[in-house]
Motif scaffolding. Structure first.
Motif, PDB file in Angstrom:
ATOM      1  N   GLY A  40      -2.564  17.062  -3.114  1.00 31.21           N
ATOM      2  CA  GLY A  40      -2.101  18.430  -2.925  1.00 31.21           C
ATOM      3  C   GLY A  40      -0.597  18.507  -2.759  1.00 31.21           C
ATOM      4  N   ARG A  41      -0.058  17.630  -1.922  1.00 34.92           N
ATOM      5  CA  ARG A  41       1.387  17.614  -1.711  1.00 34.92           C
ATOM      6  C   ARG A  41       2.116  17.222  -2.998  1.00 34.92           C
ATOM      7  NH1 ARG A  41       2.525  14.672   4.145  1.00 34.92           N
ATOM      8  NH2 ARG A  41       1.350  16.149   5.452  1.00 34.92           N
ATOM      9  N   PHE A  42       1.579  16.228  -3.674  1.00 32.11           N
ATOM     10  CA  PHE A  42       2.239  15.721  -4.876  1.00 32.11           C
ATOM     11  C   PHE A  42       2.321  16.813  -5.946  1.00 32.11           C
ATOM     12  CE2 PHE A  42       2.227  13.285  -8.915  1.00 32.11           C
ATOM     13  CZ  PHE A  42       3.411  12.584  -8.730  1.00 32.11           C
ATOM     14  N   ILE A  43       1.230  17.520  -6.163  1.00 31.12           N
ATOM     15  CA  ILE A  43       1.240  18.599  -7.154  1.00 31.12           C
ATOM     16  C   ILE A  43       2.204  19.702  -6.727  1.00 31.12           C
ATOM     17  CG2 ILE A  43      -0.154  20.425  -8.201  1.00 31.12           C
ATOM     18  CD1 ILE A  43      -2.538  18.526  -8.089  1.00 31.12           C
ATOM     19  N   GLY A  44       2.192  20.023  -5.426  1.00 34.80           N
ATOM     20  CA  GLY A  44       3.117  21.036  -4.929  1.00 34.80           C
ATOM     21  C   GLY A  44       4.570  20.650  -5.134  1.00 34.80           C
ATOM     22  N   VAL A  45       4.874  19.371  -4.911  1.00 35.61           N
ATOM     23  CA  VAL A  45       6.250  18.900  -5.093  1.00 35.61           C
ATOM     24  C   VAL A  45       6.641  18.978  -6.572  1.00 35.61           C
ATOM     25  CG1 VAL A  45       7.698  16.831  -5.057  1.00 35.61           C
ATOM     26  CG2 VAL A  45       6.359  17.452  -3.045  1.00 35.61           C
ATOM     27  N   LEU A  46       5.744  18.573  -7.456  1.00 28.93           N
ATOM     28  CA  LEU A  46       6.048  18.632  -8.886  1.00 28.93           C
ATOM     29  C   LEU A  46       6.317  20.063  -9.331  1.00 28.93           C
ATOM     30  CD1 LEU A  46       3.486  16.116 -10.465  1.00 28.93           C
ATOM     31  CD2 LEU A  46       5.901  15.750  -9.932  1.00 28.93           C
ATOM     32  N   ILE A  47       5.464  20.982  -8.904  1.00 25.41           N
ATOM     33  CA  ILE A  47       5.637  22.383  -9.295  1.00 25.41           C
ATOM     34  C   ILE A  47       6.919  22.954  -8.684  1.00 25.41           C
ATOM     35  CG2 ILE A  47       4.667  24.707  -9.103  1.00 25.41           C
ATOM     36  CD1 ILE A  47       1.883  23.425  -9.206  1.00 25.41           C
ATOM     37  N   GLY A  48       7.130  22.669  -7.393  1.00 28.94           N
ATOM     38  CA  GLY A  48       8.315  23.185  -6.721  1.00 28.94           C
ATOM     39  C   GLY A  48       9.610  22.646  -7.316  1.00 28.94           C
ATOM     40  N   THR A  49       9.617  21.343  -7.644  1.00 28.73           N
ATOM     41  CA  THR A  49      10.812  20.742  -8.228  1.00 28.73           C
ATOM     42  C   THR A  49      11.101  21.326  -9.601  1.00 28.73           C
ATOM     43  OG1 THR A  49      10.395  18.674  -7.030  1.00 28.73           O
ATOM     44  CG2 THR A  49      11.874  18.574  -8.931  1.00 28.73           C
ATOM     45  N   SER A  96      19.649  12.889  -4.382  1.00 28.76           N
ATOM     46  CA  SER A  96      18.854  11.658  -4.475  1.00 28.76           C
ATOM     47  C   SER A  96      18.021  11.472  -3.225  1.00 28.76           C
ATOM     48  CB  SER A  96      19.786  10.447  -4.661  1.00 28.76           C
ATOM     49  OG  SER A  96      20.532  10.546  -5.846  1.00 28.76           O
ATOM     50  N   ARG A  97      18.625  11.679  -2.070  1.00 24.03           N
ATOM     51  CA  ARG A  97      17.902  11.522  -0.816  1.00 24.03           C
ATOM     52  C   ARG A  97      16.812  12.576  -0.684  1.00 24.03           C
ATOM     53  NH1 ARG A  97      20.549  10.250   5.108  1.00 24.03           N
ATOM     54  NH2 ARG A  97      18.566  10.050   6.236  1.00 24.03           N
ATOM     55  N   GLY A  98      17.114  13.795  -1.095  1.00 24.28           N
ATOM     56  CA  GLY A  98      16.106  14.844  -1.021  1.00 24.28           C
ATOM     57  C   GLY A  98      14.902  14.572  -1.903  1.00 24.28           C
ATOM     58  N   GLY A  99      15.168  14.119  -3.139  1.00 28.72           N
ATOM     59  CA  GLY A  99      14.062  13.789  -4.027  1.00 28.72           C
ATOM     60  C   GLY A  99      13.230  12.638  -3.498  1.00 28.72           C
ATOM     61  N   TYR A 100      13.903  11.645  -2.941  1.00 29.65           N
ATOM     62  CA  TYR A 100      13.194  10.510  -2.332  1.00 29.65           C
ATOM     63  C   TYR A 100      12.292  10.973  -1.202  1.00 29.65           C
ATOM     64  CZ  TYR A 100      12.721   6.745   1.124  1.00 29.65           C
ATOM     65  OH  TYR A 100      12.245   5.864   2.068  1.00 29.65           O
ATOM     66  N   GLU A 101      12.804  11.819  -0.325  1.00 31.91           N
ATOM     67  CA  GLU A 101      12.014  12.289   0.818  1.00 31.91           C
ATOM     68  C   GLU A 101      10.784  13.061   0.361  1.00 31.91           C
ATOM     69  OE1 GLU A 101      12.544  11.121   3.547  1.00 31.91           O
ATOM     70  OE2 GLU A 101      14.656  10.897   4.008  1.00 31.91           O
ATOM     71  N   LEU A 102      10.934  13.874  -0.673  1.00 31.34           N
ATOM     72  CA  LEU A 102       9.798  14.625  -1.185  1.00 31.34           C
ATOM     73  C   LEU A 102       8.714  13.694  -1.726  1.00 31.34           C
ATOM     74  CD1 LEU A 102      11.551  17.596  -3.034  1.00 31.34           C
ATOM     75  CD2 LEU A 102      10.204  17.708  -0.935  1.00 31.34           C
ATOM     76  N   MET A 103       9.132  12.649  -2.422  1.00 25.59           N
ATOM     77  CA  MET A 103       8.161  11.708  -2.960  1.00 25.59           C
ATOM     78  C   MET A 103       7.441  10.948  -1.838  1.00 25.59           C
ATOM     79  SD  MET A 103       8.067  11.952  -6.293  1.00 25.59           S
ATOM     80  CE  MET A 103       8.239  13.729  -5.981  1.00 25.59           C
ATOM     81  N   ARG A 104       8.188  10.512  -0.824  1.00 19.16           N
ATOM     82  CA  ARG A 104       7.562   9.812   0.303  1.00 19.16           C
ATOM     83  C   ARG A 104       6.590  10.723   1.036  1.00 19.16           C
ATOM     84  NH1 ARG A 104       6.572   5.074   0.732  1.00 19.16           N
ATOM     85  NH2 ARG A 104       7.117   4.755   2.924  1.00 19.16           N
ATOM     86  N   TRP A 105       6.962  11.975   1.203  1.00 22.97           N
ATOM     87  CA  TRP A 105       6.086  12.966   1.851  1.00 22.97           C
ATOM     88  C   TRP A 105       4.792  13.141   1.063  1.00 22.97           C
ATOM     89  CZ3 TRP A 105       5.107  18.260   0.307  1.00 22.97           C
ATOM     90  CH2 TRP A 105       4.497  19.041   1.300  1.00 22.97           C
TER      91      TRP A 105
END
Length: 312
Positions: A40-49, A96-105
């Motif tokens: 759920g988080r991963f799909i949300g991050v992809l759509i949001g990004t 870069s740090r923001g994208g990394y944090e989203l992926m870890r989340w």
């Protein structure tokens, strides 16, 4: 323009990553988290990004890139005492740090998160540079691209090498006397001046002392030492045009570089905070905390500032 994106990221990205794990003190192996990817988080991050990328570029294209010309490049490496180049590096670092944090989340493993964060930052920054190449007022800048890569490499190299950010890039701002002389270039309001008045911007290289010095267990792990850079007297990119005061007298400004040193705090390393709050703070702490500082510049020599930098 890049700083505008960076300021929005400093507010928007942490809201998605507030539940991520704290920044580790030791290197992290590039393995998948025990819980695996959280779908759920991963799909949300992809759509949001994707939405952020598309909407931001459409807005910039409408506001900044109205007049399109054949693709061209230009050399702006000598403009604004290189303040814009430092800004590019800081923007790329933060993205870069923001994208990394989203992926870890989202549950993505450490190695893939680092790579994804860096690639997302470079994709966004490169797209803007291509837009510049087709814009009448700008052009594709190799210097900007080098700065973008440097900021991304600063984040990725540290995260791959030590699993933590020993050195971070931060931003500071103060009001200056220069925008009224060229408001179309430096901005009419404080919000616009934060993005366009390079005289008011400072960029800080913040070093965590406990990570680089042989200190004991009682040493505060949150204490940082910052090295700042700025410029003053700039009302034009390469040179200052002739300007006059209200009485018609010509006003001349001398352009010079400023160097600072100041203590700082990495609040994400305070152990009493919860892991989720530590991760949130680590991503959001883009602004330099006001603190006493020493300055050196060739015009005014050494100066001490008790808390915030004075208006100039």
């Amino acid at each position: 323009m890049r700083v505008a994106v960076l300021l929005s990221l400093a507010v928007a990205i942490p809201g998605h990553s507030i539940r991520a794990q704290p920044i580790p003190a030791t290197p992290i192996p590039s393995t998948t988290d025990p819980a695996g990817i959280r779908e759920g988080r991963f799909i949300g991050v992809l759509i949001g990004t994707a939405a952020f990328y598309t909407v931001t570029l459409l807005m910039l294209k409408k506001q900044w890139y109205k007049k399109k010309v054949p693709f061209h490049s230009f050399n702006d490496n000598r403009e604004w005492l290189q303040m814009d180049k430092v800004g590019h590096a800081a923007t790329a670092y933060c993205m870069s740090r923001g994208g990394y944090e989203l992926m870890r989340w989202s549950g993505v493993n450490e190695g893939a998160s680092i790579l994804t964060g860096g690639l997302l930052a470079l994709l966004f920054q490169t797209t803007l540079e291509v837009y510049d190449g087709y814009s009448e007022g700008w052009g594709f800048s190799k210097g900007d691209m080098i700065a973008n890569v440097a900021g991304t490499a600063l984040f990725m190299g540290q995260q791959y090498g030590s699993g933590q950010q020993v050195v971070t890039l931060k931003y500071g701002f103060r009001k200056t006397i220069f925008p009224p002389y060229r408001p179309n270039i430096l901005g009419r309001t404080t919000g616009v001046q934060m993005l366009k008045d390079y005289n008011g911007q400072q960029y800080w290289l913040s070093v965590n002392l406990a990570s680089v010095l042989p200190v004991g267990p009682s040493f505060p792990r949150w204490l940082n030492l910052d090295f700042g850079y700025s410029g003053s007297g700039m009302i034009g990119g390469h040179d200052n045009p002739r300007v006059f005061d209200q009485n018609g007298n010509e006003v001349k400004f001398e352009r010079y570089r400023q160097f600072f040193i100041s203590p700082d705090a990495d609040l994400s390393r305070i152990g009493t905070f919860s892991p989720s709050l530590q991760r949130f703070i680590g991503t959001a702490q883009f602004f330099k905390i006001p603190a006493p500082s020493f300055e050196y510049n060739r015009v005014k020599g050494f100066r001490f500032h008790p808390l915030i930098l004075p208006k100039e």
